[in-house]
Design an enzyme around this catalytic site. Structure first.
Site, mmCIF file in Angstrom:
data_model
loop_
_atom_site.group_PDB
_atom_site.id
_atom_site.type_symbol
_atom_site.label_atom_id
_atom_site.label_comp_id
_atom_site.label_asym_id
_atom_site.label_seq_id
_atom_site.Cartn_x
_atom_site.Cartn_y
_atom_site.Cartn_z
ATOM 1 C CD GLU A 159 -2.785 -1.301 2.416
ATOM 2 O OE1 GLU A 159 -2.735 -0.379 3.265
ATOM 3 O OE2 GLU A 159 -3.535 -2.286 2.533
ATOM 4 C CG ASN A 202 -0.997 -6.983 -1.200
ATOM 5 O OD1 ASN A 202 -1.635 -7.616 -2.050
ATOM 6 N ND2 ASN A 202 -1.468 -6.759 0.015
ATOM 7 C CG HIS A 238 -10.463 -5.655 0.820
ATOM 8 N ND1 HIS A 238 -10.518 -6.838 1.524
ATOM 9 C CD2 HIS A 238 -9.186 -5.211 0.943
ATOM 10 C CE1 HIS A 238 -9.333 -7.091 2.056
ATOM 11 N NE2 HIS A 238 -8.511 -6.117 1.718
ATOM 12 C CD GLU A 267 -4.850 -7.814 2.075
ATOM 13 O OE1 GLU A 267 -5.731 -7.115 2.628
ATOM 14 O OE2 GLU A 267 -3.646 -7.494 2.057
ATOM 15 C CG ASP A 269 -12.988 -8.949 2.377
ATOM 16 O OD1 ASP A 269 -13.000 -8.023 1.559
ATOM 17 O OD2 ASP A 269 -12.467 -8.831 3.504
#
Length: 447
Positions: A159, A202, A238, A267, A269
């Site tokens: 990030e 990432n 996300h 990651e 979801d």
């Protein structure tokens, strides 16, 4: 290195004992493509999850993890504040527990994360430029060497770009004190620390083509052009109703892959429930399968109840570890079969739905649960209604509800024990509220 050798010896010893007994601890080997891990492996991908060490004592958590996943990522246990809380003093106990569990099950491990602006111990931000550079490189080296040979991919930098339309670097302590070259330095240090681990950048909100993903793309292209060791790009993915899976998701993954790096969904979801959530998960899996350099998918957690977005029920298993419609859509998208049996052997149970009666404002539905080729002692079935529908009554079962009130998880109420091939049923009344759509069944899980 002594700790690693001991872990490997224990794993090898366990594998030998199991092999001698004609058994295996490896996930997905007993039945072809009937779990997330085995179905993904059949497609040349891994399917993993984030794991928290403090949940490894919970039997339902561990059994779901062991059965369904082939890769794990430490949720917090490998971050800087967990591994080096004071300068030069490293603590690896929680991370080692996750790695040891993964190795005992034949799972791969992703490393997350080496350099990130968040979850830093306070001492880092107080360093001057020279000390910060030394501390960053020492942290990368010490952590990677501790886990050398045990991590398939590391999120080296996490990030580093800010949100919004500028595509600018994030205003972090590393950027402010070390300048633009800190990312390159981190990757070069990481390669020297573990030459065999894949090195990843990432980030989040980079799933479609936008200013932030363009900035990351330009960074990766520049690093590759100058021989900086970067092997993969992680897309956190996300999603929710305000930020759905973008229409250019697959194309965006492909343009990064075309730079010569792997792409990994790291990651995942998706907030929601029922058929809508299931369809979104399937789109993500389809996109990964369509990009040859997309090597795997990691969902960010095992169960809704421990998710960082638990109110949005974003994962594949509900708070009671029942398989949601999203689970079945993922397994199907991966080309898997089954999904109704949690204990091995033939399918544990199957379900069918019948509308038994209808009025102008409501209808009754009945779900029949049928045991497979062996007896079962319990069953779990999810039923999803389409808003603004609501279930007003149930019978012959014990229901629980997700936070939206749209997904009902039904369990037995004195009718859980079924002999092979035997059936039972439960029923419910749906208030239409203007919508006559049939409910969506999420499959049957036997116990």
């Amino acid at each position: 290195m002594r700790t690693k050798r001991l872990r490997r010896a224990l794993v090898a010893g366990l594998a030998g004992l199991l092999a001698g007994a004609g058994l295996t601890a490896l996930p997905g080997t007993a039945h072809a493509a009937d779990t997330l891990a085995s179905a993904a492996a059949a497609k040349g991908r891994y399917f993993g999850t984030a794991v928290a060490a403090n949940h490894l004592g919970e039997s339902a958590y561990v059994s779901t993890l062991n059965r369904e996943f082939g890769s794990v990522t430490a949720e917090n246990e490998m971050k800087w504040d967990a591994t080096e809380p004071s300068r030069g003093n490293f603590t690896f106990g929680a991370g080692d527990r996750i790695v040891g569990h993964a190795q005992s099950r034949g799972m791969d491990v992703r490393g997350h994360t080496l350099v990130w602006h968040s979850q830093l111990p306070g001492w880092v931000s107080g360093l001057g430029a020279n000390d910060l550079r030394s501390a960053m490189n020492n942290h990368i080296t010490r952590v990677m060497q501790h886990y050398q040979g045990e991590i398939h991919s590391w999120d080296v930098v996490n990030e580093a770009f800010q949100d919004g339309g500028s595509g600018a670097r994030r205003n972090s302590v590393f950027q402010n004190k070390l300048g633009d070259g800190w990312i390159e330095e981190a990757f070069r240090t990481a390669r020297a620390a573990d030459p065999n681990a894949k090195l990843c950048y990432n980030d989040y909100n980079t799933d479609g083509v936008n200013a932030k993903s363009n900035a990351v793309y330009n960074l990766v292209r520049d690093l590759k052009s100058r021989g900086v060791p970067i092997d993969c790009v992680g897309f956190q993915s996300h999603f929710n109703s305000a930020s759905p899976v973008p229409s250019d998701y697959r194309a965006n993954l492909q343009r990064f892959a075309d730079l010569g790096v792997e792409v990994q969904i790291t990651e995942l979801d998706i907030e929601g429930s029922g058929s809508s959530q299931a369809a979104s998960y399937a789109r993500v899996v389809d996109a990964c399968l369509a990009v040859s350099r997309c090597t795997g998918i990691t969902v960010w957690g095992v169960t809704d109840k421990y998710s960082w977005r638990s109110g949005g029920t974003p994962l594949l298993f509900d708070g009671n570890y029942a398989k949601k419609p999203a689970y079945h859509s993922v397994l199907s998208a991966l080309g898997g079969s089954g999904g109704g049996d949690d204990g091995g052997g033939d399918a544990g149970c199957s379900v069918s739905y019948t509308k038994t009666r209808e009025w102008s404002d409501r209808f009754n539905g009945q779900v029949t649960v049928t045991a497979g080729s062996r007896p079962i002692s319990g069953w779990t079935v999810t039923v999803t209604v389409t808003p603004p529908q609501k279930v007003s009554a149930t019978w012959n079962g014990s229901p629980t509800w997700d936070s939206s009130g749209n997904v009902m998880t039904m369990r037995p109420n004195g009718n859980g024990n079924l002999s092979a091939g035997a059936s039972t049923s439960f029923g419910f009344t749906v208030m239409k509220n203007g919508n006559s759509a049939a409910p969506v069944l999420g499959g049957c899980t036997a116990s």
